[in-house]
Design an enzyme around this catalytic site. Structure first.
Site, PDB file in Angstrom:
ATOM      1  CB  SER A  92      -8.445   1.225   5.817  1.00 33.05           C
ATOM      2  OG  SER A  92      -9.204   2.584   5.714  1.00 33.05           O
ATOM      3  CB  SER A 104      -8.132   4.052   2.904  1.00 30.98           C
ATOM      4  OG  SER A 104      -7.058   3.154   3.764  1.00 30.98           O
ATOM      5  CE  LYS A 163      -3.971   1.907   2.446  1.00 28.50           C
ATOM      6  NZ  LYS A 163      -4.801   1.811   3.725  1.00 28.50           N
TER       7      LYS A 163
END
Lengths: 479, 483
Positions: free
Chosen positions: B174, B150, B75
């Protein structure tokens, strides 16, 4: 100050803790490095970095707390103080707010022979910011983050001081203490010991405090006294002129010897303190307190009292000799090496030695005459090998060379004449050669004796003991 | 190759069925083929191939660990030395970290190959990946829908088989919410289990990194590499990391499952409820016992979260001031102009909204009413979980109120968007580990089952996930066009 008014003063003192590395990172804290060479990713506040508490900083705070007889919080918390400034890399300073590590202690000061207890509200750990450099950047500002993250202990006093003199005495006492404890190097030029002063005035007898102004960043004892006195006068002028003192932050300008407004209460930042979620609460166990307590050095007040008791010193000499740990240690070494000449050692240290150091701008740790060599000199004064006057000559040679006192006395032939017969011969010779003062003395003019003694000392090249000479001369003249 | 799980890939590398370089090239090819998903912000082909070569040598020498030579992706919130770390923001579009996050270091030491950096909501604030400076990510199951957020790029990349396994972070859901919406397995570990050093902070007391993979078995291998105490993170916990793979097949006979009645209220969509109930029935077949538990304070989770997370983010994001790194506005007139324009021009709307909320909540006169109250609520919620988890082994329920929604559908209504995380947020407030595992489909779109465990019970959660995945094949299904 106008006698109707009374000043109320509290000090906030930032002491830089002399840890090897920063409070939340492993970067070095040494002063004077090239800009930004002692700032790591954590100090720069780069995305993703996290603070890790330096245990040595905690230990130093505990040391201080124990030394001022304060409460050490078993549970204290780091909080973020949020504000924007270019030399504050994270946009917040990690400090302590509601739960400081040290609470409620005190320090005794002495002003004009009176002892006064000054309360210390709290002392908390925090990180220093960096520095903005406004010169050499052609209208731009440079940022040096070497200092960012240096550990500070902010020591907040109660508003217990009533004059600039008391404030300075408190500041000096604190300065002496942190150096005794070896938690701060006390170097004021380098900013290791900085002071903010909260000052207000009120009519004498009034209980409520007046509105206060805070004077920021005063970095010498002299300026603290000047700045506070100036501020007291300013506030009295404002009130007597029918105005009101406004709560504000002021800056002391040493060049103009005045304070000027920096920002008012309305312009003050809302720092939005909240507990720093990156750091765990600091838990202090009794075992750490015990361990630190066991390593505490003898504190200045205790040492001073011991000097008075053990060495029969007067208050003033004891105060001077215990004003730093180094000087006190030096003194005790001299006493020991001289075979217990406490009084002589005190006189020499507080007199000639400190005088010479002062003149040369040196600290006791850099004294060219070390304790052993000074003791060598004192021994020879004590056993009457040399006179006090000759001793000053010897001291000059000790200061400027590497010979011992004995070597100097030997080489220069400074040994006091202790042979009574030899002195007697010179005394007789001088009496015979100076009939006028002899007659005057016999006629009751005591002063005339001095001329005769002077002659004798001249003849002996100062090597006779003046006391002995006096005694012998008087005995002979009375015959 | 993209159909193999991690242990099959490791076996393939060892049997020389393929090399790490070939494997890496293969996944780089898939990434480039499916660029329209927008799952990656940065593809680091060159360094990936170098890492693959090094891994091949390690494998040849015969002393490589289970992840050696296996491509993964990070990420874009984890700092990577030499590769851009944007955190999904224009603010950090030019930021190249001079250091690796601890998690990245762990993968490097394991010999894993990093394919690139995954798209995400700006500073991890969002539930749809529509808040990325780099544009929305598409859900491989329905490309007009969001992948969740997210960690939207992470979930989409695994679902589309662009990477065998990836990392994510979870502050309020997330990892789990996008895992649910994309039909993959995502685990948010106990707070403190995975180092946050080098993981760009959104809300420090809630943020936690974790694995996102196709199966619990793969997630176990990933977590093994990610977890552990880190001296650089004071909030990481100094507790030994267990072997997450050995207990995967443990029997679930007698497992006590708690169903919080607040998770199954009348408001829960009936199809969603039916899907979750079917999954729970599957567990009963495996020998588990089910009972209802009451967690009266769960309804306070969203307001408490938005006060605490916003407060922390308002402070955490203060460092983006245009002074030392990141975006700086052109020709600032003075210092205030530098601050206001740099931040004004580079932060997106949601980030600004949360900074404003947080600044307000911490302001003098409001602190007690908001921040302090929220912390008290947080304690109540934690107590609810502690009570419930003293009676049962795990809690189960839905991860999301619905399946993936259309891109643009909720962008105009922040409150609707915040409600996406209604089932996930409380877990972050309590700091507990929780997992989303694929549990079926509604109208062709995946549904996630939420499994919540006690502190440091990650091994148990993975065991619970794995046994279910032995008797179901939801996790093996691939979206059309990505098989």
């Amino acid at each position: 100050m106008n006698s109707q008014w009374e000043a109320v003063i509290g000090l906030e003192i930032h002491t830089q803790l002399s840890t090897k590395s920063k409070i939340f990172s492993g970067a070095a804290t040494a002063y004077g490095a090239e800009p930004n060479t002692q700032a790591c990713a954590v100090d720069l506040g780069l995305p993703g970095v996290l603070p890790v508490l330096n245990k040595d900083a905690v230990r130093r705070a505990v040391t201080f707390g124990l030394a001022i007889d304060a409460e050490i919080a078993p549970h204290s918390v780091f909080a973020r103080k949020n504000y924007f400034y270019p030399d504050l890399p994270k946009g917040y300073q990690i400090s302590q707010f509601e739960l400081p590590i040290v609470g409620n202690g005190h320090l005794d000061i002495e002003v004009d022979g009176e002892t006064k207890r000054i309360g210390i509200t709290r002392a908390h750990l925090e990180e220093d910011a960096g520095k903005s450099l406004h010169e050499d950047f052609h209208g731009l500002t440079g940022i040096d983050l070497n200092r960012a993250g240096t550990p500070l202990l902010e020591i907040v006093s109660e508003p217990d001081m009533r004059s600039a003199k008391e404030a300075v005495a408190y500041m000096r006492k604190l300065h002496e203490l942190v150096r005794y404890l070896e938690i701060c190097d006390g170097n004021m030029q380098e900013g290791s010991f900085r002071c903010d002063a909260n000052v207000s005035v009120r009519p004498k007898g009034q209980k409520e405090f007046g509105t206060r102004a805070e004077i920021k960043n005063i970095n010498s004892f002299k300026f603290v006294e000047k700045a506070i006195n100036h501020e007291i006068e300013r506030q009295i002028d404002v009130i007597e002129g029918g105005g009101k003192v406004v709560q504000e932050t002021r800056l002391y300008d040493a060049n103009k010897d005045e304070t000027r407004s920096m920002r008012s209460k309305e312009e003050a930042n809302d720092y939005r303190y909240f507990p720093d979620p990156d750091l765990l609460p600091v838990l202090i166990e009794d075992s750490l307190k015990d361990e630190v307590r066991a390593t505490l050095p003898e504190l200045p007040d205790a040492k001073k009292q011991r000097f008075i008791d053990q060495y029969a010193l007067d208050n003033e000499s004891a105060t001077t000799l215990t004003s730093s740990r180094e000087l006190a240690d030096f003194y005790e070494t001299v006493v020991k090496a001289s075979g217990g000449e406490a009084k002589l050692a005190s006189n020499w240290l507080t007199g000639d030695v400190l005088g010479a150091l002062n003149k040369a701008g040196l600290e006791i740790s850099d004294c060219p005459v070390n304790a052993g060599r000074l003791a060598g000199l004192i021994k020879r004064i004590a056993d009457n090998t040399i006179s006090g006057k000759t001793a000053k000559q010897v001291f000059d040679k000790l200061w400027n060379g590497s010979d011992s006192a004995d070597e100097i006395i030997e080489k220069e032939g400074l040994v006091q004449i202790t042979d009574t017969g030899a002195i007697e011969a010179i005394v007789d010779k001088v009496i015979t050669a100076n009939p006028v003062p002899v007659e005057q003395y016999r006629a009751g003019k005591d002063k005339a004796l001095m001329a005769l003694v002077g002659q004798i000392m001249k003849e002996t090249q100062g090597k006779a003991n003046p006391g002995e000479v006096n005694k012998m001369l008087i005995a002979k003249l009375k015959n | 190759m993209h159909k193999k799980n991690l242990s099959e890939l490791a076996a393939g590398l060892r049997s020389k069925e393929f090399s790490s370089v070939e494997l890496t090239q293969f996944f780089l090819g898939r990434i480039s083929q499916h660029q329209d998903l927008n799952a990656f912000i940065t593809v680091s082909a060159e360094s990936a191939l170098q890492q693959a070569q090094a891994a091949d040598q390690l494998l040849a020498a015969g002393n490589a660990g289970p992840l050696a030579g296996i491509p993964i992706a990070q990420k874009d919130i984890f700092c990577t030395l030499g590769a851009k770390t944007s955190c999904g923001s224009k603010m950090l579009d030019n930021f190249i970290a001079p250091y690796n996050a601890t998690v990245v270091e762990h993968f490097n030491s394991a010999g894993a190959v990093m394919l690139g950096k995954l798209n995400m909501d700006e500073f991890a604030m969002g539930s749809s990946n529509e808040n990325s400076f780099y544009g929305p990510v598409r859900n491989p199951w329905a490309t007009d829908c969001v992948p969740g957020g997210s960690s939207g790029g992470s979930a989409a990349a695994v679902a589309a088989r662009l990477a065998p396994a990836v990392t994510g972070t979870d502050t309020g859901g997330s990892i789990r919410q996008p895992a649910a919406l994309c039909g993959i397995t995502g685990l948010k570990p106990t707070y403190g289990r995975v180092s946050r050093y080098g993981m760009i902070a959104y809300a420090s007391s809630l943020d936690q990194g974790g694995p996102m993979a196709r199966s619990a078995e793969d997630a176990a291998l990933l977590l093994q590499t990610m977890a552990g105490f880190d001296l650089k993170d004071s909030t990481s916990v100094d507790q030994a990391v267990p072997d997450y793979s050995t207990g995967l097949n443990d029997s679930l006979q007698g497992l006590k499952i708690g169903l919080p009645k607040q998770f199954f209220s009348a408001e829960l969509d009936s199809q969603m409820a039916a899907t979750i109930q079917a999954a729970i029935a599957e567990y009963q077949k495996l020998g588990a016992e089910v009972k209802e538990v009451d967690m009266p304070n769960l309804n306070l989770a969203i307001p408490a979260y938005y006060v605490i997370a916003s407060a922390e983010c308002s402070s955490n994001l203060s460092r983006y001031d245009g002074v030392r790194f990141g975006y700086r506005c052109k020709n600032p007139a003075d210092l205030t102009d530098l601050y206001t324009r740099s931040r004004g021009e580079a932060f997106g709307a949601e980030v600004k909204r949360r900074i404003l909320m947080g600044t307000y909540a911490l302001s003098a006169g409001y602190y007690d009413a908001y921040y302090l109250k929220a912390q008290q609520v947080r304690r109540l919620i934690s107590d609810d979980f502690k009570r419930a988890l003293s009676e049962v082994d795990v809690l189960m329920g839905p991860v999301t109120p619905s399946t993936a929604f259309k891109i643009g559908e909720k962008t105009s209504d922040p409150i609707q968007m915040y409600l996406e995380d209604i089932y996930t947020i409380a877990i972050n407030l309590a700091g507990l580990p929780a997992m989303s595992i694929p549990a079926g489909f509604i109208d062709g779109k995946p549904v996630g089952l939420h499994v919540i465990g006690n502190y440091f019970s990650e091994a148990k959660l993975l065991n619970v996930g794995h046994r279910y995945q032995q008797v179901t094949d939801w996790h093996q299904q691939a979206p059309k066009g990505f098989e």
